[in-house]
Structure formats: C-alpha cells, structure tokens
Design a protein around this motif. Structure first.
Motif, PDB file in Angstrom:
ATOM      1  N   PHE A 195       0.824  -1.204   0.000  1.00 20.87           N
ATOM      2  CA  PHE A 195       0.000   0.000   0.000  1.00 20.87           C
ATOM      3  C   PHE A 195       0.863   1.260   0.000  1.00 20.87           C
ATOM      4  O   PHE A 195       0.538   2.244  -0.674  1.00 20.87           O
TER       5      PHE A 195
ATOM      6  N   TRP B  12       0.124   3.787  -3.022  1.00 23.49           N
ATOM      7  CA  TRP B  12      -0.655   4.985  -2.732  1.00 23.49           C
ATOM      8  C   TRP B  12       0.176   6.147  -2.215  1.00 23.49           C
ATOM      9  O   TRP B  12      -0.255   7.302  -2.325  1.00 23.49           O
TER      10      TRP B  12
ATOM     11  N   CYS C  26      -8.296  -1.300   3.567  1.00 24.51           N
ATOM     12  CA  CYS C  26      -8.126  -0.152   2.669  1.00 24.51           C
ATOM     13  C   CYS C  26      -8.808   1.086   3.234  1.00 24.51           C
ATOM     14  O   CYS C  26      -8.255   2.200   3.154  1.00 24.51           O
TER      15      CYS C  26
ATOM     16  N   TYR D  70      -6.716   2.372   6.016  1.00 23.93           N
ATOM     17  CA  TYR D  70      -5.504   2.992   5.485  1.00 23.93           C
ATOM     18  C   TYR D  70      -5.818   4.377   4.922  1.00 23.93           C
ATOM     19  O   TYR D  70      -5.026   5.312   5.084  1.00 23.93           O
ATOM     20  N   TYR D  71      -6.945   4.521   4.275  1.00 21.16           N
ATOM     21  CA  TYR D  71      -7.342   5.808   3.715  1.00 21.16           C
ATOM     22  C   TYR D  71      -7.555   6.845   4.820  1.00 21.16           C
ATOM     23  O   TYR D  71      -7.146   8.005   4.692  1.00 21.16           O
TER      24      TYR D  71
ATOM     25  N   SER E 180      -9.324   0.127  -5.147  1.00 14.68           N
ATOM     26  CA  SER E 180      -9.266  -0.815  -4.017  1.00 14.68           C
ATOM     27  C   SER E 180     -10.331  -1.888  -4.166  1.00 14.68           C
ATOM     28  O   SER E 180     -10.064  -3.085  -3.944  1.00 14.68           O
TER      29      SER E 180
ATOM     30  N   CYS F  80      -9.589  -5.860  -4.691  1.00 11.30           N
ATOM     31  CA  CYS F  80     -10.148  -6.859  -3.768  1.00 11.30           C
ATOM     32  C   CYS F  80     -11.017  -7.859  -4.518  1.00 11.30           C
ATOM     33  O   CYS F  80     -11.050  -9.050  -4.155  1.00 11.30           O
TER      34      CYS F  80
END
Length: 694
Positions: free
Chosen positions: A572, A576, A638, A641-642, A661, A665
C-alpha cells in the motif's frame, strides 16, 4: 494426497508448488536489455514525463502545465525529432499516466554547463493560482535520462548510505514572517548532475541522474537570462501577482475590507514572468556499476527487510498450525471413520442386499450401508448435488483460474528479474498479455465445470465467462476515466487506448475463451463423482452460528488476512504513497503469496469438513466464499488505510482510491475463491471416493 494431477486442482497445485519454489530465493532484477555507451561530447537526450503527488491520484503531463517552458520544436544534438515529440509508450506506461516527450535541454557527455537559459514564461493569474495549488499538494516532477528517472538524493542519518527518491519538487511554500500567510515559490533553476563511469569496452555509461531544483528571483540577471551568480543564495521567485486595486475598489464600492484572494478569481491581462535556467555537471562515479545503478532507488525498501521476515515467520506459524489441523482431520478423523467400518461392514451390506424386498427397491445400497452413520457420511447421497446458480459459479471459477495464471506468471517473471523498473510499464503490459492468453484456461475450466454441472447451453456459459469479469472491469474503468478526463489529467486513458483495450478483449480474449470452453465442454469429459445423488434432497439441520453464511466465511477470512496484512503495509505504501512504482521485494511478496495460498487451502479444507460434519451439503458456494472472504477484510483495511495513513484530497482522488481498491479486492477474491473451491472439490471427491463401494 488430497488431490492428483487428474483432479481439477492439478494445474493450480503445480502452479502453487512452482511459485513456492521460486519464492524460496531472493528476487533479483535485470537492469536493462542493452547498455548505452556515450563518447565525450556526444549528446544525451533528456525526456520530460509528468508530475505526480502523494496527496492525490491525479497526474499531469509536464508539457501540459501552462507555467513551464513549452517545447520549441527545435532539434538538438543531431536528433531527427524536435522537442515536444512524443515517445512511443507501451500499454503499461499509458495506463500508469506516463506522457514521455523530448525536451529542449541540451546535455553532452562530459561537458559541464554553468548556466543555460531555457525560456521566460509569462503566466496569467489563473495559472499562477493553479501552480500554487499544485505546490500545496506537493507535486514532484519526473524527467528521464538513459531510462533513469531524475532523482532527489538523500543520505541516512549516520551518513553511511545514500539513496534516491524519484522525482524532484515543483516548488515549495513557507510562512511569511510579516503577515503569517503562506507564500509559494516555484523552482525555476535546475542543477542536473549526471554520474557516469568508464566502460571496459570503451565510452562512458550513466549510473546516476540527480536533479537539484532551486527558486531564483527574476531580478539581477544577465542578458542571456541567467542569474549573475548561480551558486550564491538567492531570494525565491514567489508565485504572486499584485492585485488590481482600482478594479477591486470598483467591485467592492469603496469598502475598506477587500478579500485577500479575490485577485486570483479572474484574469485581467496581468502576467508573472518566470525565467527558467539550468546547469549541467558530469561527475565520475566508480563505486556504482551499471548493472546495479537502480540499487539506490531500493535502499529505503531494504531497511524494512526485518519486518518482511517477521511477516513471513508470522505467515508460516499460522499456516503450520492449520496444516496440523488438516493432518489430524485427514489421518485420524476421516481415515479412522473409513477404516473403522472394516470389511465386516461391506459383508454386512452385501448380506442385506440379498434380503431386499420389492417395496424397498428404490432405496440405494449406500443409504442402507450408512443408516447407522452420523455426520459427514450421511451426506453420501447429496454431497454432489448440483448447486444453485451453477451457471454463475462456473464462469467465476473460470475467471479465477485466469487470474491465478496471470498472477503466478507476474510473480515468477518478477522474481527472475525480467519485470524490473528499467522495463517501465512492463508489469502492467505483461500482466495484460498473460490475462488475455489465460482466456484459454478460463474457458476450459469454466466449460468443463459447467459440463460437470450437467449444463446444456455451453455457448451461453462461454459468453458469460468471457464478458462478465472483463466487462464489469472495463465498464468501471470507463466511468472512472470520465471523471479523470474532466480533470485534464494524464491519468486518463486516451480514446485510442480504450479502443485498443476493447479490441484486445473482444477480438483476442473472447475467441481464446471460446476455444478453451470448446475443449473443456465438447472434447473433455466431465469430472466424475464417486457417488450417485439421491432423487430427493435430505433436510439440512439447523446450523451452528459460526457455519452460517455470511458469518462463517467472514470469520474464516480473518485467517488468510492475518497472513497477508503485514506485507500489505509495504504494498500500500508503494501504490498509494510512493508513486514511483518501484516496489521491488518480490522475493518476500512471492513467499508470502505462496504461504497465503497454502493457508487458503487449509482453511477451506477445515471449513468444508466442519460443514459436512454439520450435515450441510451446500459446500460448493460456501467453499468459494470461504476462499475469497479475506478480500472483505482487505477492503476494510483499505478504508482504515485511507482514513489514518493517506492524506488524499479531492473527490476524484478519493473515488479513484476506493474504486481501485474495490477492483483489486474483487480480483483477489476471485483468485482465492477459486483456489478454495477447487480445494474443497478435490477434498470432497477424495473423501467420498475412499468410501465408495463398487
């Protein structure tokens, strides 16, 4: 052995075995396919690409920026192409937002240039405002020399090591000590350092490309546009145009308070002049070989090697515990139940068959032989009953096999060093090619499974397989592209690329799926089941809460997620936050992926056996959902994490993040769900085949 080469898991098992074998070694890379050697004073082309930021998913082509020097169209260094000429890109480069073009920078091997003027650009108020916004979002510039991206150089705290970060800043901002307001400065002078070493065969090879940007005011310059002294400290060139006070007074009717930012709202013909200059220096570097010139870009990834090893150890511990559980299930429970019946049970069954009466002729011999049994043995007449929505399950399994082939091929080629950063865009391009070619496997597995389910419309099944997943993916990408197009971002796919992808899908992949489906349905025989299915399905007792859908699959999905989540931090961060795309610890990633597949297999075997023991024969979809359920937890990851790790701004960037994302997935869920389904299928056939009586 739970499966053999003749089982539907044959290809998958050998693929996983090969993957685990490859992942046991450290990944290396091939830094390029040909060495470019330069003689003294030989011109070196400098290519400009794009700007990108960690705070947004939108990228912009360098020459699309209205505040940088536009290409003059002149040729340099004997090149047949003038500046502004687009370089041919592969599919992966286009999809990652690259827009590589020739430039007006003049570089010649070994020739230092103290200062060279590039141009003076006049920028309007609205473009100044956009430049300030880009600097606020920490955009960086990517240039390319000899296939190396221009880098910002850093050293570790103890100054023992040097490493590169791809790109250099567009500008910077600080706080005015007088007003306390933010001030924005654009970098308009670039110090380019080319590091080289002498090649044994003659000539010189480039082993480093560094760019040090600087903001220099437009005052105190020579006639050629260069500062009088490039190396001394200069005041920065602020992105600011004084407001037109007469216009503002007229607009606000003489009010004493005038909004500070009002002058940025519209253009009035006033411009800001930005002079661009550059310096070039060549320095010999004998500590770096051409073959490992990319190592400096990976130094910061190697710092986390201990965490990678901890992730692998964590994965192995979880997988080992599950492996012991599977061993106990197979060796003691299943084998014990089968062996405990002994030959006496078979003799007893034969004796009963001799005393059957006419009115019991409809009862199968298997029913009689298991009339005193409990648990999974009671399902002998229903365990191979065709599942509901089998016409959807077969295409999903086919798509999963297609993705499994593509992913395995990508990891294998990456570990072998074929896919490496010098092959810009190669990962996506090769992945697309593998996916299209794997349409053969998709059609074959889908067609053969559909035939096993006694399906009759195999052409319809073929169309669903060829159009369902690729079609949904293409439709999602098309919708997202409309949003990105509206932002004039280079992230948007050109219309020609969309047409090319559509042709690749409909003219190549669909026929390959059809060919594979024809072999799977017409030429191949269906997978044989060891037991016959009763005409009337048995009633399923009330299931424990932990075996009910969707609770059961979601709980079991936590275990594969626990294997993967540490490595996801690195993936990630690269996808990102570090937009360079130079993730290159594929040895660790392959090892974790191999352990993940083994874990999915083990979890699915345990979950399927528990379901059969609860006298529930609806294991088909349950096993597919069990294998792919960790995708749900990855998507939750996700979201976390965002919220807590990213600093993404803007609706379009957030939309891209969640869409990509979700798509990732979905790909992961299809792949692992297929592995889980085929594992359960092989396990059930093996278990009930062992108790079959001829």
């Amino acid at each position: 052995m739970l499966m053999g080469l003749s089982s539907p898991l044959g290809l998958g098992v050998w693929t996983i075995w090969l993957l685990s074998l490859v992942s046991s070694s450290w990944a290396f890379y091939i830094p390029g396919y040909s060495v470019t050697r330069y003689n003294d004073n030989e011109p070196i082309p400098l290519l400009v690409n794009k700007i990108f930021s960690d705070h947004t998913q939108l990228q912009y082509a360098y020459f699309d920026l209205p505040f940088v020097c536009p290409p003059s169209g002149k040729t340099h260094g004997g090149s047949p192409f003038g500046s502004g000429k687009s370089i041919s890109l592969n599919l992966g480069e286009v999809l990652r937002g690259d827009r590589i073009m020739t430039s007006d920078f003049e570089l010649a091997m070994g020739k230092d240039v103290e200062c060279q003027s590039l141009c003076t650009r006049e920028v309007s108020r609205s473009n100044v405002k956009w430049a300030r916004q880009l600097i606020k979002e920490n955009y960086v510039i990517e240039w390319i020399v000899d296939n190396l991206p221009g880098a910002t150089s850093f050293v570790t705290v103890d100054r023992s090591r040097k490493y590169y970060a791809s790109g250099f800043k567009l500008g910077y901002r600080d706080i005015s000590p007088a007003t306390g307001q933010s001030r924005y400065f654009i970098n308009n002078h670039f110090t380019i350092i080319i590091r080289y070493r002498r090649a044994p065969e003659g000539g010189k090879v480039i082993v480093g490309f560094e760019v040090y940007p600087k903001s220099i005011t437009a005052d105190d310059r020579k006639e050629n546009g260069c500062p009088t002294d490039v190396h001394k400290d200069h005041s920065g060139l602020g992105l600011y145009i004084a407001p037109d006070m007469s216009r503002l007074q007229e607009k606000y009717g003489g009010l004493s308070y005038i909004p500070e930012e009002d002058d940025e709202e519209e253009d009035d013909g006033t411009t800001l002049k930005i002079p661009y200059t550059y310096s070039v220096y060549f320095r010999e570097e004998n500590k770096v070989d051409w073959s490992n010139r990319w190592d400096l870009y990976f130094t910061n990834q190697e710092d986390g090697s201990m965490t990678h090893w901890l992730a692998i150890i964590n994965s192995l511990i979880i997988s080992t515990v599950l492996g012991v559980t599977v061993f106990v299930i197979w060796s003691r429970t299943v084998q014990g139940d089968i062996k405990g019946r002994g030959d006496g049970a078979a003799d007893d069954r034969k004796q009963k068959s001799l005393t059957h009466v006419e009115n019991d002729a409809d009862m199968s011999s298997e029913d009689e032989s298991f009339e005193d049994s409990t648990g999974w043995k009671l399902l002998h007449g229903d365990v191979f009953r065709i599942p509901a929505y089998s016409g959807l399950l077969a295409p999903l399994v086919g798509s999963g096999m297609q993705l499994l082939f593509m992913t395995t091929g990508l990891l294998l080629l990456s570990c072998l060093g074929i896919l490496n950063p010098s092959f810009r865009g190669g990962f996506v391009s090769v992945g697309m090619g593998l996916f299209v070619f794997a349409g053969l496997f998709s059609g074959y597995f889908s067609g053969r499974l559909y035939k096993t389910f006694s399906g009759t419309s195999w052409r319809k099944n073929t169309l669903i397989t060829a159009l369902l997943f690729p079609g949904l993916t293409f439709f999602l990408m098309l919708i997202l592209n409309l949003f990105v197009w509206a932002q004039a971002s280079s992230t948007a796919m050109p219309f020609s690329t969309l047409i090319g992808l559509l042709a690749l899908w409909l003219l190549i992949q669909v026929p390959l799926v059809y060919i594979g489906s024809w072999f799977g349905y017409v030429r191949a025989s269906p997978w044989e089941h060891p037991l016959k299915t009763n005409a009337i399905p048995r009633q399923i007792p009330i299931q424990p809460w932990y075996l009910r859908s969707p609770t059961g699959p979601l709980l079991t999905g936590l275990i594969p997620f626990a294997v993967l989540f540490i490595e996801l931090l690195f993936v990630f961060k690269n996808l990102w936050q570090d937009k360079t795309g130079y993730y290159y610890v594929f040895g660790f990633l392959s090892a974790v992926s191999a352990v993940l597949m083994v874990t999915v297999i083990e979890v699915t075997v345990i979950a399927t056996y528990s379901q059969l023991c609860a006298e529930n024969y609806h294991w088909w979809w349950y096993s597919f959902l069990t294998g792919g359920s960790s995708a749900f937890w990855i998507f939750i990851y996700c979201i976390w994490y965002y919220i807590f790790k990213l600093h993404v701004t803007g609706f379009v960037s957030s939309l891209l993040f969640f869409s990509y994302s979700f798509l990732s997935c979905a790909v992961y869920g299809l792949l692992t769900g297929t592995v889980g389904f085929l594992t359960a299928y092989a396990f059930v056939r093996r278990v009930y085949g062992a108790i079959k009586v001829d």
